[in-house]
Design a protein around this motif. Structure first.
Motif: not given
Length: 56
Positions: A1-5
């Protein structure tokens, strides 16, 4: 899972009529805090806007 700011900049007009755009980007809570500080300083037309990746 990737979190994009998601980043934000502020645009505003200072009390003597000069318009500004923030030189740095903020996360949402920090942008809201900066907006409150600008309002306290008497600035108007304060807009928080989302910045796209790579946008200056």
């Amino acid at each position: 899972m990737t979190t994009t700011m998601i980043s934000y900049r502020l645009d505003w007009t200072d009390p003597d009529g000069k318009t500004h755009t923030s030189a740095v980007t903020y996360d949402k809570p920090s942008a809201e805090h900066r907006k409150t500080r600008l309002e306290t300083e008497g600035c108007t037309g304060i807009v928080i806007r989302q910045v796209k990746p790579g946008e200056l």
